[in-house]
Design a protein around this motif. Structure first.
Motif, PDB file in Angstrom:
ATOM      1  N   PHE A  25     -21.587  -4.854  -0.462  1.00  0.00           N
ATOM      2  CA  PHE A  25     -21.243  -4.014   0.644  1.00  0.00           C
ATOM      3  C   PHE A  25     -21.967  -2.518  -0.003  1.00  0.00           C
ATOM      4  N   ASP A  26     -22.442  -1.804   1.014  1.00  0.00           N
ATOM      5  CA  ASP A  26     -23.234  -0.465   0.713  1.00  0.00           C
ATOM      6  C   ASP A  26     -22.019   0.733   1.046  1.00  0.00           C
ATOM      7  N   VAL A  27     -21.654   1.028  -0.124  1.00  0.00           N
ATOM      8  CA  VAL A  27     -20.494   2.047  -0.216  1.00  0.00           C
ATOM      9  C   VAL A  27     -21.257   3.481   0.275  1.00  0.00           C
ATOM     10  N   GLN A  28     -22.321   3.564   0.279  1.00  0.00           N
ATOM     11  CA  GLN A  28     -23.076   4.839   0.958  1.00  0.00           C
ATOM     12  C   GLN A  28     -22.876   4.916   2.185  1.00  0.00           C
ATOM     13  N   ASP A  29     -22.740   3.600   3.054  1.00  0.00           N
ATOM     14  CA  ASP A  29     -22.652   3.906   4.542  1.00  0.00           C
ATOM     15  C   ASP A  29     -20.937   4.509   4.701  1.00  0.00           C
ATOM     16  N   ARG A  30     -20.867   5.710   5.031  1.00  0.00           N
ATOM     17  CA  ARG A  30     -19.651   6.264   5.128  1.00  0.00           C
ATOM     18  C   ARG A  30     -19.016   5.758   6.459  1.00  0.00           C
ATOM     19  N   GLU A  31     -19.690   5.562   7.244  1.00  0.00           N
ATOM     20  CA  GLU A  31     -19.237   5.174   8.582  1.00  0.00           C
ATOM     21  C   GLU A  31     -18.570   3.591   8.618  1.00  0.00           C
ATOM     22  N   LYS A  32     -19.005   2.692   7.904  1.00  0.00           N
ATOM     23  CA  LYS A  32     -18.503   1.492   7.825  1.00  0.00           C
ATOM     24  C   LYS A  32     -17.242   1.494   6.711  1.00  0.00           C
ATOM     25  N   CYS A  33     -17.373   2.396   5.755  1.00  0.00           N
ATOM     26  CA  CYS A  33     -16.282   2.504   5.022  1.00  0.00           C
ATOM     27  C   CYS A  33     -15.270   3.021   5.429  1.00  0.00           C
ATOM     28  N   LEU A  34     -15.203   4.108   6.308  1.00  0.00           N
ATOM     29  CA  LEU A  34     -13.872   4.675   7.195  1.00  0.00           C
ATOM     30  C   LEU A  34     -13.835   3.889   8.273  1.00  0.00           C
ATOM     31  N   ALA A  35     -14.448   2.916   8.746  1.00  0.00           N
ATOM     32  CA  ALA A  35     -14.008   1.967   9.944  1.00  0.00           C
ATOM     33  C   ALA A  35     -13.338   0.867   9.411  1.00  0.00           C
ATOM     34  N   GLY A  36     -13.017   1.025   8.267  1.00  0.00           N
ATOM     35  CA  GLY A  36     -12.296  -0.309   7.718  1.00  0.00           C
ATOM     36  C   GLY A  36     -13.023  -1.580   7.341  1.00  0.00           C
ATOM     37  N   GLU A  37     -14.464  -1.579   7.197  1.00  0.00           N
ATOM     38  CA  GLU A  37     -15.141  -2.506   6.883  1.00  0.00           C
ATOM     39  C   GLU A  37     -15.157  -2.853   5.233  1.00  0.00           C
ATOM     40  N   LEU A  38     -14.799  -1.790   4.546  1.00  0.00           N
ATOM     41  CA  LEU A  38     -14.887  -1.964   3.049  1.00  0.00           C
ATOM     42  C   LEU A  38     -13.498  -2.607   2.561  1.00  0.00           C
ATOM     43  N   PHE A  39     -12.401  -1.893   3.154  1.00  0.00           N
ATOM     44  CA  PHE A  39     -11.424  -2.292   2.731  1.00  0.00           C
ATOM     45  C   PHE A  39     -10.146  -2.458   4.168  1.00  0.00           C
ATOM     46  N   PRO A  40     -10.180  -3.640   4.541  1.00  0.00           N
ATOM     47  CA  PRO A  40      -9.352  -4.137   5.886  1.00  0.00           C
ATOM     48  C   PRO A  40      -7.646  -3.363   5.698  1.00  0.00           C
ATOM     49  N   LYS A  41      -7.157  -2.788   6.684  1.00  0.00           N
ATOM     50  CA  LYS A  41      -5.802  -2.499   6.591  1.00  0.00           C
ATOM     51  C   LYS A  41      -4.876  -3.419   5.777  1.00  0.00           C
ATOM     52  N   GLY A  42      -4.334  -2.994   4.714  1.00  0.00           N
ATOM     53  CA  GLY A  42      -3.381  -3.910   4.007  1.00  0.00           C
ATOM     54  C   GLY A  42      -3.786  -4.761   3.366  1.00  0.00           C
ATOM     55  N   SER A  43      -5.216  -4.608   2.804  1.00  0.00           N
ATOM     56  CA  SER A  43      -5.566  -5.592   1.827  1.00  0.00           C
ATOM     57  C   SER A  43      -5.939  -5.352   0.480  1.00  0.00           C
ATOM     58  N   VAL A  44      -5.470  -3.864   0.116  1.00  0.00           N
ATOM     59  CA  VAL A  44      -5.612  -3.539  -1.399  1.00  0.00           C
ATOM     60  C   VAL A  44      -4.426  -2.726  -1.796  1.00  0.00           C
ATOM     61  N   ASP A  45      -4.109  -2.785  -3.026  1.00  0.00           N
ATOM     62  CA  ASP A  45      -2.899  -2.081  -3.496  1.00  0.00           C
ATOM     63  C   ASP A  45      -3.527  -0.955  -4.494  1.00  0.00           C
TER      64      ASP A  45
END
Length: 320
Positions: A25-45
Protein backbone atom coordinates in the motif's frame (compact mmCIF):
# COMPACT_ATOMS: atom_id res chain seq x y z
CA UNK A 1 -0.87 -9.59 12.12
CA UNK A 2 -0.83 -7.60 8.90
CA UNK A 3 2.37 -5.95 7.66
CA UNK A 4 1.90 -2.94 5.39
CA UNK A 5 4.85 -2.36 3.08
CA UNK A 6 6.01 -0.55 -0.03
CA UNK A 7 7.11 -3.70 -1.85
CA UNK A 8 5.63 -7.11 -1.05
CA UNK A 9 8.32 -8.85 -3.12
CA UNK A 10 10.99 -7.74 -0.66
CA UNK A 11 8.87 -8.74 2.31
CA UNK A 12 8.23 -12.23 0.96
CA UNK A 13 11.97 -12.92 0.94
CA UNK A 14 12.38 -11.77 4.55
CA UNK A 15 11.98 -14.53 7.20
CA UNK A 16 11.02 -11.91 9.80
CA UNK A 17 7.61 -11.63 8.14
CA UNK A 18 6.83 -15.36 8.28
CA UNK A 19 3.30 -15.84 9.62
CA UNK A 20 2.16 -12.29 8.83
CA UNK A 21 -0.24 -11.21 6.10
CA UNK A 22 1.65 -8.90 3.73
CA UNK A 23 -0.20 -5.97 2.18
CA UNK A 24 1.29 -3.55 -0.33
CA UNK A 25 0.00 0.00 0.00
CA UNK A 26 1.14 3.55 -0.73
CA UNK A 27 0.69 5.29 2.61
CA UNK A 28 1.49 8.62 0.96
CA UNK A 29 -1.86 8.41 -0.82
CA UNK A 30 -3.85 10.34 1.76
CA UNK A 31 -7.15 10.05 -0.09
CA UNK A 32 -7.04 6.25 -0.15
CA UNK A 33 -5.87 6.09 3.46
CA UNK A 34 -8.80 8.17 4.67
CA UNK A 35 -11.26 6.32 2.42
CA UNK A 36 -10.69 3.16 4.43
CA UNK A 37 -8.58 1.35 1.86
CA UNK A 38 -5.60 1.07 4.21
CA UNK A 39 -7.56 -0.12 7.26
CA UNK A 40 -11.18 -1.16 6.66
CA UNK A 41 -13.61 -0.33 9.45
CA UNK A 42 -13.22 -2.69 12.40
CA UNK A 43 -10.13 -4.43 10.97
CA UNK A 44 -7.49 -3.18 13.42
CA UNK A 45 -7.01 -2.99 17.18
CA UNK A 46 -3.53 -1.45 17.33
CA UNK A 47 -1.13 -0.07 14.72
CA UNK A 48 2.66 0.03 15.03
CA UNK A 49 4.14 2.66 12.71
CA UNK A 50 7.84 2.40 11.81
CA UNK A 51 7.85 4.79 8.85
CA UNK A 52 10.93 6.95 8.38
CA UNK A 53 12.43 8.91 5.51
CA UNK A 54 15.50 7.45 3.89
CA UNK A 55 17.50 10.67 3.85
CA UNK A 56 16.35 12.94 6.68
CA UNK A 57 16.17 15.96 4.38
CA UNK A 58 13.32 18.44 4.91
CA UNK A 59 11.20 17.38 1.94
CA UNK A 60 11.52 13.66 2.68
CA UNK A 61 11.04 14.10 6.44
CA UNK A 62 7.80 16.02 6.12
CA UNK A 63 6.54 13.68 3.40
CA UNK A 64 7.19 10.47 5.38
CA UNK A 65 8.00 11.07 9.07
CA UNK A 66 5.14 13.55 9.32
CA UNK A 67 2.50 13.29 6.58
CA UNK A 68 2.59 9.60 5.65
CA UNK A 69 2.71 8.64 9.34
CA UNK A 70 -0.20 10.99 10.05
CA UNK A 71 -2.15 9.40 7.18
CA UNK A 72 -1.70 6.04 8.91
CA UNK A 73 -2.74 7.40 12.31
CA UNK A 74 -5.88 9.04 10.96
CA UNK A 75 -6.77 5.91 8.99
CA UNK A 76 -6.23 3.79 12.11
CA UNK A 77 -8.50 5.98 14.22
CA UNK A 78 -11.21 6.03 11.55
CA UNK A 79 -11.07 2.22 11.37
CA UNK A 80 -11.63 1.93 15.12
CA UNK A 81 -8.10 1.21 16.33
CA UNK A 82 -7.69 1.95 20.03
CA UNK A 83 -3.93 2.62 19.99
CA UNK A 84 -1.29 3.96 17.61
CA UNK A 85 2.33 3.08 18.49
CA UNK A 86 4.92 5.29 16.83
CA UNK A 87 8.58 4.50 16.36
CA UNK A 88 10.02 7.96 16.89
CA UNK A 89 13.56 9.01 17.93
CA UNK A 90 15.36 9.99 21.14
CA UNK A 91 16.82 13.02 19.40
CA UNK A 92 13.37 14.62 18.97
CA UNK A 93 14.25 16.29 22.27
CA UNK A 94 16.44 18.72 20.28
CA UNK A 95 13.42 19.96 18.33
CA UNK A 96 11.45 20.26 21.57
CA UNK A 97 14.23 22.38 23.07
CA UNK A 98 14.50 24.33 19.81
CA UNK A 99 18.23 23.73 19.73
CA UNK A 100 19.88 25.80 16.98
CA UNK A 101 21.30 22.58 15.54
CA UNK A 102 17.99 20.63 15.63
CA UNK A 103 17.36 18.70 12.42
CA UNK A 104 14.47 18.73 9.97
CA UNK A 105 13.40 15.13 10.62
CA UNK A 106 13.34 15.86 14.35
CA UNK A 107 10.89 18.72 13.80
CA UNK A 108 8.80 16.49 11.52
CA UNK A 109 8.55 13.79 14.19
CA UNK A 110 7.86 16.37 16.90
CA UNK A 111 4.99 17.85 14.91
CA UNK A 112 3.58 14.38 14.31
CA UNK A 113 3.64 13.63 18.04
CA UNK A 114 1.79 16.91 18.65
CA UNK A 115 -0.86 15.87 16.11
CA UNK A 116 -1.24 12.49 17.82
CA UNK A 117 -1.79 14.27 21.13
CA UNK A 118 -4.56 16.32 19.50
CA UNK A 119 -6.17 13.16 18.09
CA UNK A 120 -6.18 11.28 21.42
CA UNK A 121 -9.58 10.84 23.08
CA UNK A 122 -11.50 8.28 25.15
CA UNK A 123 -11.41 5.67 22.37
CA UNK A 124 -8.04 6.37 20.73
CA UNK A 125 -4.59 6.91 22.26
CA UNK A 126 -0.95 6.71 21.25
CA UNK A 127 2.54 5.86 22.52
CA UNK A 128 5.72 7.32 21.01
CA UNK A 129 8.78 5.12 21.49
CA UNK A 130 12.03 7.07 21.14
CA UNK A 131 15.08 4.77 20.80
CA UNK A 132 18.57 6.18 21.24
CA UNK A 133 20.31 4.41 18.34
CA UNK A 134 20.37 1.07 16.55
CA UNK A 135 23.23 -1.42 16.75
CA UNK A 136 23.73 -1.27 13.00
CA UNK A 137 24.43 2.47 13.22
CA UNK A 138 27.50 1.81 15.41
CA UNK A 139 28.74 -1.27 13.52
CA UNK A 140 29.96 0.30 10.30
CA UNK A 141 33.66 0.07 11.09
CA UNK A 142 33.92 -3.61 12.07
CA UNK A 143 35.19 -4.62 8.65
CA UNK A 144 37.58 -1.65 8.55
CA UNK A 145 39.19 -2.66 11.84
CA UNK A 146 39.27 -6.32 10.79
CA UNK A 147 41.21 -5.31 7.68
CA UNK A 148 43.84 -3.57 9.80
CA UNK A 149 42.49 -0.05 9.34
CA UNK A 150 42.05 2.51 12.13
CA UNK A 151 38.78 3.26 13.90
CA UNK A 152 37.65 6.80 13.10
CA UNK A 153 36.02 8.95 15.77
CA UNK A 154 35.21 12.63 16.16
CA UNK A 155 37.11 14.61 18.77
CA UNK A 156 34.99 17.11 20.71
CA UNK A 157 38.05 18.51 22.50
CA UNK A 158 40.02 17.19 25.48
CA UNK A 159 39.63 13.67 24.06
CA UNK A 160 35.84 13.79 24.53
CA UNK A 161 33.56 11.96 22.11
CA UNK A 162 29.89 11.09 21.92
CA UNK A 163 28.44 8.34 24.14
CA UNK A 164 25.49 6.08 23.42
CA UNK A 165 23.63 2.98 24.62
CA UNK A 166 22.05 1.66 21.42
CA UNK A 167 19.34 -1.00 21.39
CA UNK A 168 19.13 -4.16 19.30
CA UNK A 169 16.39 -4.55 16.70
CA UNK A 170 14.80 -7.60 18.44
CA UNK A 171 14.74 -5.77 21.79
CA UNK A 172 13.25 -2.68 20.19
CA UNK A 173 10.62 -4.79 18.41
CA UNK A 174 9.67 -6.39 21.74
CA UNK A 175 9.41 -2.96 23.37
CA UNK A 176 7.11 -1.72 20.62
CA UNK A 177 4.83 -4.76 20.91
CA UNK A 178 4.77 -4.36 24.71
CA UNK A 179 3.05 -1.02 24.16
CA UNK A 180 -0.01 -2.71 22.67
CA UNK A 181 -1.16 -3.59 26.20
CA UNK A 182 1.06 -1.47 28.49
CA UNK A 183 -0.51 1.83 29.56
CA UNK A 184 2.59 3.17 31.35
CA UNK A 185 3.41 5.50 28.44
CA UNK A 186 -0.11 6.14 27.18
CA UNK A 187 -0.41 9.49 25.35
CA UNK A 188 3.24 10.36 25.88
CA UNK A 189 6.72 9.25 24.82
CA UNK A 190 9.18 6.68 26.12
CA UNK A 191 12.92 7.33 25.75
CA UNK A 192 14.51 3.95 25.22
CA UNK A 193 18.08 2.67 25.17
CA UNK A 194 19.68 -0.74 25.45
CA UNK A 195 20.96 -2.36 28.67
CA UNK A 196 24.49 -0.89 28.45
CA UNK A 197 25.68 1.95 30.65
CA UNK A 198 26.92 3.71 27.53
CA UNK A 199 30.10 3.57 25.46
CA UNK A 200 31.96 6.42 23.79
CA UNK A 201 32.97 6.13 20.14
CA UNK A 202 36.56 5.48 21.22
CA UNK A 203 35.45 2.75 23.62
CA UNK A 204 33.43 1.17 20.80
CA UNK A 205 36.58 1.09 18.67
CA UNK A 206 38.60 -0.53 21.44
CA UNK A 207 35.85 -3.10 21.99
CA UNK A 208 35.78 -4.05 18.30
CA UNK A 209 39.59 -4.38 18.33
CA UNK A 210 39.39 -6.70 21.36
CA UNK A 211 36.58 -8.88 20.03
CA UNK A 212 38.26 -9.29 16.63
CA UNK A 213 41.41 -10.33 18.54
CA UNK A 214 43.62 -7.92 16.62
CA UNK A 215 47.25 -7.66 17.69
CA UNK A 216 48.76 -4.67 19.48
CA UNK A 217 46.97 -1.56 20.63
CA UNK A 218 43.81 -0.32 18.92
CA UNK A 219 44.40 2.07 16.02
CA UNK A 220 42.47 5.34 15.97
CA UNK A 221 42.08 8.39 13.79
CA UNK A 222 40.71 11.41 15.59
CA UNK A 223 38.84 13.85 13.34
CA UNK A 224 38.27 17.40 14.67
CA UNK A 225 34.56 18.17 14.85
CA UNK A 226 35.16 21.59 13.28
CA UNK A 227 35.65 19.85 9.93
CA UNK A 228 31.88 19.38 9.76
CA UNK A 229 31.31 23.13 10.06
CA UNK A 230 33.57 23.89 7.12
CA UNK A 231 31.73 21.37 4.94
CA UNK A 232 28.23 22.33 6.11
CA UNK A 233 28.79 26.07 5.78
CA UNK A 234 30.24 25.66 2.30
CA UNK A 235 27.32 23.55 1.08
CA UNK A 236 24.77 25.89 2.65
CA UNK A 237 26.42 28.93 1.05
CA UNK A 238 26.04 27.34 -2.38
CA UNK A 239 22.46 26.36 -1.58
CA UNK A 240 21.54 29.88 -0.47
CA UNK A 241 23.42 31.66 -3.23
CA UNK A 242 21.99 29.60 -6.08
CA UNK A 243 18.67 28.65 -4.46
CA UNK A 244 19.62 24.99 -4.82
CA UNK A 245 17.55 22.34 -3.05
CA UNK A 246 20.27 19.81 -3.87
CA UNK A 247 22.89 21.72 -1.90
CA UNK A 248 20.41 22.55 0.88
CA UNK A 249 19.83 18.81 1.26
CA UNK A 250 23.57 18.11 1.20
CA UNK A 251 24.08 20.65 4.00
CA UNK A 252 21.30 18.98 6.03
CA UNK A 253 22.98 15.59 5.60
CA UNK A 254 26.15 17.18 6.94
CA UNK A 255 24.21 18.50 9.95
CA UNK A 256 22.85 15.02 10.58
CA UNK A 257 26.37 13.59 10.57
CA UNK A 258 27.59 16.27 12.95
CA UNK A 259 24.62 15.86 15.27
CA UNK A 260 25.37 12.20 15.96
CA UNK A 261 29.06 12.92 16.34
CA UNK A 262 28.34 15.56 19.01
CA UNK A 263 25.19 14.49 20.88
CA UNK A 264 25.07 11.68 23.42
CA UNK A 265 22.38 9.15 22.53
CA UNK A 266 22.21 7.90 26.10
CA UNK A 267 19.49 6.97 28.55
CA UNK A 268 20.52 6.78 32.21
CA UNK A 269 17.23 6.20 34.02
CA UNK A 270 16.74 2.43 34.63
CA UNK A 271 13.15 2.76 33.36
CA UNK A 272 14.58 3.90 30.01
CA UNK A 273 16.85 0.87 29.54
CA UNK A 274 15.41 -2.21 27.88
CA UNK A 275 16.41 -5.60 26.60
CA UNK A 276 19.16 -8.11 27.18
CA UNK A 277 21.47 -7.77 24.18
CA UNK A 278 24.55 -5.70 24.96
CA UNK A 279 26.72 -3.97 22.37
CA UNK A 280 29.51 -6.43 23.20
CA UNK A 281 27.20 -9.35 22.42
CA UNK A 282 26.26 -7.69 19.13
CA UNK A 283 29.88 -7.14 18.10
CA UNK A 284 30.68 -10.75 19.04
CA UNK A 285 27.85 -11.94 16.80
CA UNK A 286 29.06 -9.75 13.92
CA UNK A 287 32.63 -11.01 14.41
CA UNK A 288 31.37 -14.58 14.10
CA UNK A 289 28.66 -14.23 11.46
CA UNK A 290 29.18 -10.94 9.62
CA UNK A 291 26.40 -8.40 9.10
CA UNK A 292 24.05 -7.13 6.43
CA UNK A 293 24.90 -3.93 4.58
CA UNK A 294 22.54 -1.03 5.26
CA UNK A 295 23.16 1.95 2.95
CA UNK A 296 21.23 4.27 5.27
CA UNK A 297 23.30 3.65 8.41
CA UNK A 298 26.69 2.45 7.16
CA UNK A 299 28.84 5.56 7.05
CA UNK A 300 32.07 3.60 6.87
CA UNK A 301 32.88 0.48 4.91
CA UNK A 302 31.00 -0.78 1.87
CA UNK A 303 28.56 -3.45 0.77
CA UNK A 304 31.37 -5.38 -0.90
CA UNK A 305 33.51 -5.40 2.26
CA UNK A 306 30.58 -6.49 4.44
CA UNK A 307 29.73 -9.34 2.06
CA UNK A 308 33.39 -10.37 1.88
CA UNK A 309 33.66 -10.32 5.68
CA UNK A 310 30.49 -12.45 6.05
CA UNK A 311 31.78 -15.01 3.52
CA UNK A 312 35.11 -15.14 5.36
CA UNK A 313 33.35 -15.91 8.66
CA UNK A 314 31.20 -18.58 7.01
CA UNK A 315 34.32 -20.22 5.55
CA UNK A 316 35.99 -20.21 8.97
CA UNK A 317 32.98 -22.06 10.42
CA UNK A 318 33.17 -24.73 7.68
CA UNK A 319 36.88 -25.23 8.28
CA UNK A 320 36.31 -25.55 12.02
Amino acid sequence: TTAIMRDIAKGQSEPKFDGATLQEFDVQDREKCLAGELFPKGSVDAVVCCLASRTGTKKDSYAIDYQASLNCAEAAKAAGARRFILLSAYCVKSAEREDPYALQFQYAKKELEEKLAEMADDSFDYVSVRPTAFFKSVSGQVEVVDGGGPFVYFDLGNDRNAICNPISEPDLAAALIDQVADDAHKNTFWNLGGPDEGLSMKQQGALIHEILEKEGEPKFISVPIGLFDVIINGLQWVGDTFNSEKFDDAAELGRIGKYYAVENMLTEDPSEKYGRTTLRAHYENVAENGQEYDPYTSVFGSKAKKEEFAKQKEAEKVEA
